[in-house]
Design a protein around this motif. Structure first.
Motif, PDB file in Angstrom:
ATOM      1  N   ALA A  37     -40.222  -1.817   7.838  1.00  0.00           N
ATOM      2  CA  ALA A  37     -41.252  -1.248   7.101  1.00  0.00           C
ATOM      3  C   ALA A  37     -41.719  -0.233   7.496  1.00  0.00           C
ATOM      4  O   ALA A  37     -42.164   0.826   6.807  1.00  0.00           O
ATOM      5  CB  ALA A  37     -42.369  -2.408   6.856  1.00  0.00           C
ATOM      6  N   HIS A  38     -41.969   0.132   8.916  1.00  0.00           N
ATOM      7  CA  HIS A  38     -42.729   1.143   9.385  1.00  0.00           C
ATOM      8  C   HIS A  38     -42.004   2.352   9.569  1.00  0.00           C
ATOM      9  O   HIS A  38     -42.588   3.371   9.650  1.00  0.00           O
ATOM     10  CB  HIS A  38     -43.319   0.611  10.941  1.00  0.00           C
ATOM     11  N   THR A  41     -42.396   6.131   8.076  1.00  0.00           N
ATOM     12  CA  THR A  41     -43.720   6.221   7.158  1.00  0.00           C
ATOM     13  C   THR A  41     -44.360   7.260   7.747  1.00  0.00           C
ATOM     14  O   THR A  41     -45.395   7.937   6.932  1.00  0.00           O
ATOM     15  CB  THR A  41     -44.395   5.018   6.774  1.00  0.00           C
ATOM     16  N   ARG A 221     -43.752  -2.297   3.751  1.00  0.00           N
ATOM     17  CA  ARG A 221     -43.236  -1.116   3.226  1.00  0.00           C
ATOM     18  C   ARG A 221     -43.753  -0.313   2.355  1.00  0.00           C
ATOM     19  O   ARG A 221     -44.238   0.924   2.437  1.00  0.00           O
ATOM     20  CB  ARG A 221     -41.583  -0.835   3.171  1.00  0.00           C
ATOM     21  N   SER A 225     -46.608   3.102   2.435  1.00  0.00           N
ATOM     22  CA  SER A 225     -46.367   4.252   1.481  1.00  0.00           C
ATOM     23  C   SER A 225     -47.309   4.445   0.540  1.00  0.00           C
ATOM     24  O   SER A 225     -47.152   5.392  -0.089  1.00  0.00           O
ATOM     25  CB  SER A 225     -44.952   3.917   0.755  1.00  0.00           C
TER      26      SER A 225
END
Length: 244
Positions: A37-38, A41, A221, A225
């Motif tokens: 998820a990271h 970003t 995520r 974002s």
């Protein structure tokens, strides 16, 4: 879009089906979720993790000096931080553990500016050891560390609860989920978001909170974002022009 966030995790997220201890498989899955998820970003990520999977002072420390029971719980959070660090680095994410209780052999001492430098270099920083003093929860530690490092928001991760409801959604099928609340709404409605000390500190300093389901598909995520996920708790800042 957030630049820097603090993610609050429950220690139970590492326990697996047993609900106790540290499951390597479950911890690896959690680390993979956060790392994926990271990635890409550009958001700087710090983490505070609880120790309830290893020790709860009110239950395990019955009959014990309360301060001693709390210190044992703080040591549990360092154990969880180390386990999560190991799993995240195996997933390819550079990570640092910083402890409010000095134990140089396994973790860096918590130094605010050093933590911020790690974040600037793209490392995920996991804070262990609480805030170094008994009688404070990891909710309060999350708020304190978020303010110290200049985080834009505290992300309160939940499991199978996708926000804040007016009643327990697992018991009441008609429970209503809030999209937004103010800090005072949470106090007045007696909603269980975080402990009162942490919530008051967030309100006083204007620190937003997002309560969301960590394991919902793509939720973390999307949050990183800049999308709206879960329940946003935020007190509007007064407009000086309007007051004039």
């Amino acid at each position: 879009m957030f630049k820097r966030v603090l993610l609050k995790l429950s220690g139970e997220f590492l326990a697996g089906d047993s609900g106790f201890g540290i499951s390597p498989e479950t911890t690896a899955g959690l680390a993979h979720l956060i790392t994926q998820a990271h990635a890409g970003t550009g958001v700087e990520l710090a983490i505070v993790i609880g120790g309830g999977n290893l020790w709860r002072g009110a239950r395990n420390g019955a009959g014990m000096d309360p301060a001693t029971a709390d210190y044992i719980g703080m040591l549990g959070t360092v154990m969880n931080a180390m386990a999560l660090q190991d799993a995240m680095e195996a997933a390819g994410q550079p990570t640092r553990v910083m402890s409010a209780i000095q134990m140089q052999a396994v973790a860096e001492p918590y130094i605010r500016r050093r933590a911020m430098r790690h974040l600037e270099k793209g490392r995920v920083v996991i804070f262990g050891g609480g805030n170094g003093a008994p009688f404070f929860t990891t909710d309060t530690t999350s708020t304190l560390r978020a303010l110290e490092i200049g985080a834009d928001v505290v992300l309160m991760a939940k499991n199978k609860v996708d926000g804040v409801y007016d009643s327990d959604p697992q018991k009441n099928p008609d429970a209503r989920r809030f999209d937004t609340l103010t800090h005072m709404d949470v106090v007045e409605r007696r909603l269980e978001v975080m402990d009162a000390t942490a919530l008051t500190l967030c309100q006083d300093k204007g620190l937003p909170i997002v309560v969301f389901d960590l394991f919902g598909e793509g939720n973390l995520r999307r949050l990183l974002s800049g999308e709206r996920v879960g329940t946003l708790i935020q007190t509007p800042v007064p407009d000086p022009a309007a007051a004039g």
